[in-house]
Design a protein around this motif. Structure first.
Motif, PDB file in Angstrom:
ATOM      1  N   ALA A 176     -65.048  -3.845  35.516  1.00  0.00           N
ATOM      2  CA  ALA A 176     -66.043  -2.717  35.654  1.00  0.00           C
ATOM      3  C   ALA A 176     -66.253  -2.342  34.125  1.00  0.00           C
ATOM      4  O   ALA A 176     -67.611  -1.954  33.944  1.00  0.00           O
ATOM      5  N   GLU A 177     -65.515  -2.357  33.131  1.00  0.00           N
ATOM      6  CA  GLU A 177     -65.941  -2.230  31.848  1.00  0.00           C
ATOM      7  C   GLU A 177     -67.245  -2.970  31.270  1.00  0.00           C
ATOM      8  O   GLU A 177     -68.189  -2.329  30.737  1.00  0.00           O
ATOM      9  N   ILE A 178     -67.186  -4.250  31.693  1.00  0.00           N
ATOM     10  CA  ILE A 178     -68.299  -5.207  31.210  1.00  0.00           C
ATOM     11  C   ILE A 178     -69.689  -4.561  32.119  1.00  0.00           C
ATOM     12  O   ILE A 178     -70.608  -4.492  31.462  1.00  0.00           O
ATOM     13  N   PHE A 179     -69.373  -4.457  33.223  1.00  0.00           N
ATOM     14  CA  PHE A 179     -70.444  -4.122  34.055  1.00  0.00           C
ATOM     15  C   PHE A 179     -71.237  -2.579  33.535  1.00  0.00           C
ATOM     16  O   PHE A 179     -72.290  -2.563  33.470  1.00  0.00           O
ATOM     17  N   LEU A 180     -70.360  -1.616  33.420  1.00  0.00           N
ATOM     18  CA  LEU A 180     -70.878  -0.436  32.843  1.00  0.00           C
ATOM     19  C   LEU A 180     -71.481  -0.737  31.461  1.00  0.00           C
ATOM     20  O   LEU A 180     -72.215   0.098  31.152  1.00  0.00           O
ATOM     21  N   ARG A 181     -70.736  -1.389  30.463  1.00  0.00           N
ATOM     22  CA  ARG A 181     -71.529  -1.609  29.194  1.00  0.00           C
ATOM     23  C   ARG A 181     -72.681  -2.156  29.140  1.00  0.00           C
ATOM     24  O   ARG A 181     -73.499  -1.796  28.432  1.00  0.00           O
ATOM     25  N   ARG A 182     -72.922  -3.345  30.110  1.00  0.00           N
ATOM     26  CA  ARG A 182     -73.977  -4.110  29.722  1.00  0.00           C
ATOM     27  C   ARG A 182     -75.140  -4.090  30.684  1.00  0.00           C
ATOM     28  O   ARG A 182     -76.450  -3.961  30.124  1.00  0.00           O
ATOM     29  N   TRP A 183     -74.933  -3.468  31.699  1.00  0.00           N
ATOM     30  CA  TRP A 183     -76.061  -2.941  32.741  1.00  0.00           C
ATOM     31  C   TRP A 183     -77.108  -2.262  32.275  1.00  0.00           C
ATOM     32  O   TRP A 183     -78.389  -2.569  32.390  1.00  0.00           O
ATOM     33  N   PRO A 184     -76.911  -1.138  31.234  1.00  0.00           N
ATOM     34  CA  PRO A 184     -77.843  -0.123  30.810  1.00  0.00           C
ATOM     35  C   PRO A 184     -78.591  -1.091  29.549  1.00  0.00           C
ATOM     36  O   PRO A 184     -79.818  -0.362  29.250  1.00  0.00           O
ATOM     37  N   GLU A 185     -78.209  -2.040  29.143  1.00  0.00           N
ATOM     38  CA  GLU A 185     -78.870  -2.857  27.960  1.00  0.00           C
ATOM     39  C   GLU A 185     -80.123  -3.279  28.278  1.00  0.00           C
ATOM     40  O   GLU A 185     -81.039  -3.845  27.459  1.00  0.00           O
ATOM     41  N   GLN A 186     -80.453  -3.629  29.751  1.00  0.00           N
ATOM     42  CA  GLN A 186     -81.537  -4.341  30.098  1.00  0.00           C
ATOM     43  C   GLN A 186     -82.409  -3.393  30.975  1.00  0.00           C
ATOM     44  O   GLN A 186     -81.926  -2.454  31.871  1.00  0.00           O
ATOM     45  N   GLY A 187     -83.619  -3.342  30.874  1.00  0.00           N
ATOM     46  CA  GLY A 187     -84.511  -2.392  31.444  1.00  0.00           C
ATOM     47  C   GLY A 187     -84.886  -2.920  33.047  1.00  0.00           C
ATOM     48  O   GLY A 187     -85.487  -1.900  33.567  1.00  0.00           O
ATOM     49  N   THR A 188     -84.830  -3.900  33.401  1.00  0.00           N
ATOM     50  CA  THR A 188     -85.104  -4.449  34.653  1.00  0.00           C
ATOM     51  C   THR A 188     -83.996  -4.958  35.573  1.00  0.00           C
ATOM     52  O   THR A 188     -83.000  -5.370  35.026  1.00  0.00           O
ATOM     53  N   PRO A 189     -84.021  -4.753  36.891  1.00  0.00           N
ATOM     54  CA  PRO A 189     -82.968  -4.936  37.511  1.00  0.00           C
ATOM     55  C   PRO A 189     -82.475  -6.423  37.663  1.00  0.00           C
ATOM     56  O   PRO A 189     -81.224  -6.775  37.596  1.00  0.00           O
ATOM     57  N   TRP A 190     -83.529  -7.325  37.718  1.00  0.00           N
ATOM     58  CA  TRP A 190     -83.288  -8.616  37.738  1.00  0.00           C
ATOM     59  C   TRP A 190     -82.510  -9.116  36.515  1.00  0.00           C
ATOM     60  O   TRP A 190     -81.453 -10.111  36.423  1.00  0.00           O
ATOM     61  N   CYS A 191     -83.115  -8.839  35.284  1.00  0.00           N
ATOM     62  CA  CYS A 191     -82.650  -9.061  34.237  1.00  0.00           C
ATOM     63  C   CYS A 191     -80.990  -8.698  33.958  1.00  0.00           C
ATOM     64  O   CYS A 191     -80.177  -9.134  33.413  1.00  0.00           O
ATOM     65  N   ALA A 192     -81.006  -7.323  34.515  1.00  0.00           N
ATOM     66  CA  ALA A 192     -79.425  -6.526  34.196  1.00  0.00           C
ATOM     67  C   ALA A 192     -78.488  -7.342  35.007  1.00  0.00           C
ATOM     68  O   ALA A 192     -77.307  -7.608  34.549  1.00  0.00           O
ATOM     69  N   ALA A 193     -78.736  -7.748  36.166  1.00  0.00           N
ATOM     70  CA  ALA A 193     -77.985  -8.613  37.119  1.00  0.00           C
ATOM     71  C   ALA A 193     -77.212  -9.902  36.445  1.00  0.00           C
ATOM     72  O   ALA A 193     -76.132  -9.894  36.364  1.00  0.00           O
ATOM     73  N   SER A 194     -78.261 -10.601  35.756  1.00  0.00           N
ATOM     74  CA  SER A 194     -77.796 -11.937  35.220  1.00  0.00           C
ATOM     75  C   SER A 194     -77.257 -11.660  33.820  1.00  0.00           C
ATOM     76  O   SER A 194     -76.164 -12.108  33.614  1.00  0.00           O
ATOM     77  N   TYR A 195     -77.679 -10.546  33.100  1.00  0.00           N
ATOM     78  CA  TYR A 195     -77.167 -10.357  31.928  1.00  0.00           C
ATOM     79  C   TYR A 195     -75.613  -9.816  32.115  1.00  0.00           C
ATOM     80  O   TYR A 195     -74.804 -10.131  31.081  1.00  0.00           O
ATOM     81  N   THR A 196     -75.476  -9.018  33.085  1.00  0.00           N
ATOM     82  CA  THR A 196     -74.264  -8.497  33.116  1.00  0.00           C
ATOM     83  C   THR A 196     -73.275  -9.375  33.369  1.00  0.00           C
ATOM     84  O   THR A 196     -71.942  -9.512  32.897  1.00  0.00           O
ATOM     85  N   VAL A 197     -73.576 -10.559  34.327  1.00  0.00           N
ATOM     86  CA  VAL A 197     -72.621 -11.571  34.690  1.00  0.00           C
ATOM     87  C   VAL A 197     -72.486 -12.502  33.543  1.00  0.00           C
ATOM     88  O   VAL A 197     -71.287 -13.303  33.761  1.00  0.00           O
ATOM     89  N   ALA A 198     -73.523 -12.625  32.702  1.00  0.00           N
ATOM     90  CA  ALA A 198     -73.197 -13.846  31.960  1.00  0.00           C
ATOM     91  C   ALA A 198     -71.998 -13.578  30.705  1.00  0.00           C
ATOM     92  O   ALA A 198     -71.530 -14.918  30.575  1.00  0.00           O
ATOM     93  N   GLU A 199     -71.898 -12.416  30.399  1.00  0.00           N
ATOM     94  CA  GLU A 199     -70.659 -12.409  29.727  1.00  0.00           C
ATOM     95  C   GLU A 199     -69.420 -12.969  30.502  1.00  0.00           C
ATOM     96  O   GLU A 199     -68.687 -13.675  29.759  1.00  0.00           O
ATOM     97  N   ILE A 200     -69.182 -12.345  31.618  1.00  0.00           N
ATOM     98  CA  ILE A 200     -68.049 -12.938  32.476  1.00  0.00           C
ATOM     99  C   ILE A 200     -68.220 -14.572  32.628  1.00  0.00           C
ATOM    100  O   ILE A 200     -66.757 -14.959  32.538  1.00  0.00           O
ATOM    101  N   VAL A 201     -69.231 -14.945  32.714  1.00  0.00           N
ATOM    102  CA  VAL A 201     -69.418 -16.704  32.859  1.00  0.00           C
ATOM    103  C   VAL A 201     -68.825 -17.339  31.488  1.00  0.00           C
ATOM    104  O   VAL A 201     -68.017 -18.028  31.466  1.00  0.00           O
ATOM    105  N   MET A 202     -69.356 -16.426  30.520  1.00  0.00           N
ATOM    106  CA  MET A 202     -69.322 -17.339  29.016  1.00  0.00           C
ATOM    107  C   MET A 202     -67.687 -17.094  28.873  1.00  0.00           C
ATOM    108  O   MET A 202     -67.498 -17.912  28.057  1.00  0.00           O
ATOM    109  N   LEU A 203     -67.292 -15.979  29.171  1.00  0.00           N
ATOM    110  CA  LEU A 203     -65.737 -15.912  28.833  1.00  0.00           C
ATOM    111  C   LEU A 203     -64.894 -16.709  29.869  1.00  0.00           C
ATOM    112  O   LEU A 203     -63.524 -16.545  29.595  1.00  0.00           O
TER     113      LEU A 203
END
Length: 295
Positions: A176-203
């Motif tokens: 939840a911490e990753i989702f709450l932190r990363r989601w607002p950093e992108q201004g569009t829904p499709w960007c934010a969805a991928s961007y949020t998940v990307a950190e979890i994938v890379m880790l």
């Protein structure tokens, strides 16, 4: 934070979804995993969504409406959904009001997380349903094994995963911490969805489960509403996406300078695909009138 009320919370951020909401709620009610709680975040709809939700809750006590005092924009409403899911459940799952899944979706993904305490997100395959055809998507081998390959100095050419992994099952503690932190950093829904998940994938914190399917119905028109119009803004948002993903490098296993440069190149390329902000596409769309498919 108080102790979660349930093991798994399913959260529906809803606004004007009367055409499909009942079917989506029923899909969760019919899951072979029965011991969940579902929270319908009714965002001041102006159609019949609330009446549908109330009727459904009356017949199935596992569902309840989460009262919202004010209407929020789509991005803010998802932030509210993350917070509710993390507060209510040990694990949580987001569900759009027009999306469906196989009936083993919750059980298989929850089981995968319970069997691997190191993972923060469990995801299955994706079925994208277009008006005239259907796509069936699975992640690449390089994505599934990204973290392990990086330890060997290997960097994938692409970091392909369906953005719909965003709708997988998330471990509240850590995820939840990753989702709450990363989601607002992108201004569009499709960007934010991928961007949020990307950190979890890379880790290396995602577990992919072959079998359960998430069914994503295309047609929200979010690109037409939210996409940047000018080339300068598109480049700026693509850079922001790439820079944000590359910041994860500091938390990856130590690698050589060359590997670090390859990682940034990967992030830049991935940003072009995930944001859909590409120079060639900009001129093609604007000058030739090509319509980008709705996400």
């Amino acid at each position: 934070m108080n102790s979660p009320e349930c093991k798994l919370a399913v959260v529906f951020p809803v606004y004007n979804g009367e055409k499909t909401l009942k079917e989506s709620l029923q899909c969760i009610a019919d899951q072979d995993y029965r011991d969940f709680r579902a929270y319908i975040i009714e965002n001041k709809s102006t159609d019949g969504s609330r009446a549908i939700a109330e009727e459904f809750c009356a017949k199935d006590p596992r569902f309840e409406i989460y009262n919202c005092e004010d209407h929020l924009g789509m991005m803010e409403n998802f932030m509210r959904a993350f917070a509710v899911g993390a507060e209510k459940g040990q694990y949580f799952c987001l569900r759009a009001c027009d999306d469906l899944s196989s009936l083993d979706y919750l059980s298989k993904l929850l089981n995968a997380l319970e069997n691997d305490a190191d993972k923060l997100l469990a995801a299955g395959s994706t079925e994208r349903i277009w008006p005239d055809h259907t796509e069936f998507l699975k992640p690449s081998e390089a994505t599934v094994n990204f973290h392990e390959n990086l330890k060997k100095g290997k960097v994938a050419k692409t970091l392909y995963f369906p953005a719909e992994w965003f709708y997988g099952v998330i471990r509240s503690k850590g995820g939840a911490e990753i989702f709450l932190r990363r989601w607002p950093e992108q201004g569009t829904p499709w960007c934010a969805a991928s961007y949020t998940v990307a950190e979890i994938v890379m880790l290396g914190k995602v577990v992919w489960v072959d079998g359960p399917i998430y069914k994503f119905v295309i047609g929200s028109g979010s690109e037409d509403r939210y996409m940047e119009k000018t080339l300068s803004r598109k480049i700026a948002m693509r850079w922001k996406y790439a820079k944000g993903c590359s910041s994860v490098i500091d938390r990856l296993p130590p690698v050589s300078l060359l590997t670090t440069l390859r990682l940034f190149r990967l992030c830049w390329r991935d940003a072009g695909r995930k944001t859909r902000y590409r120079i060639r596409r900009h001129f093609t769309r604007n000058n030739l009138g090509e319509r980008i498919k709705k996400y």
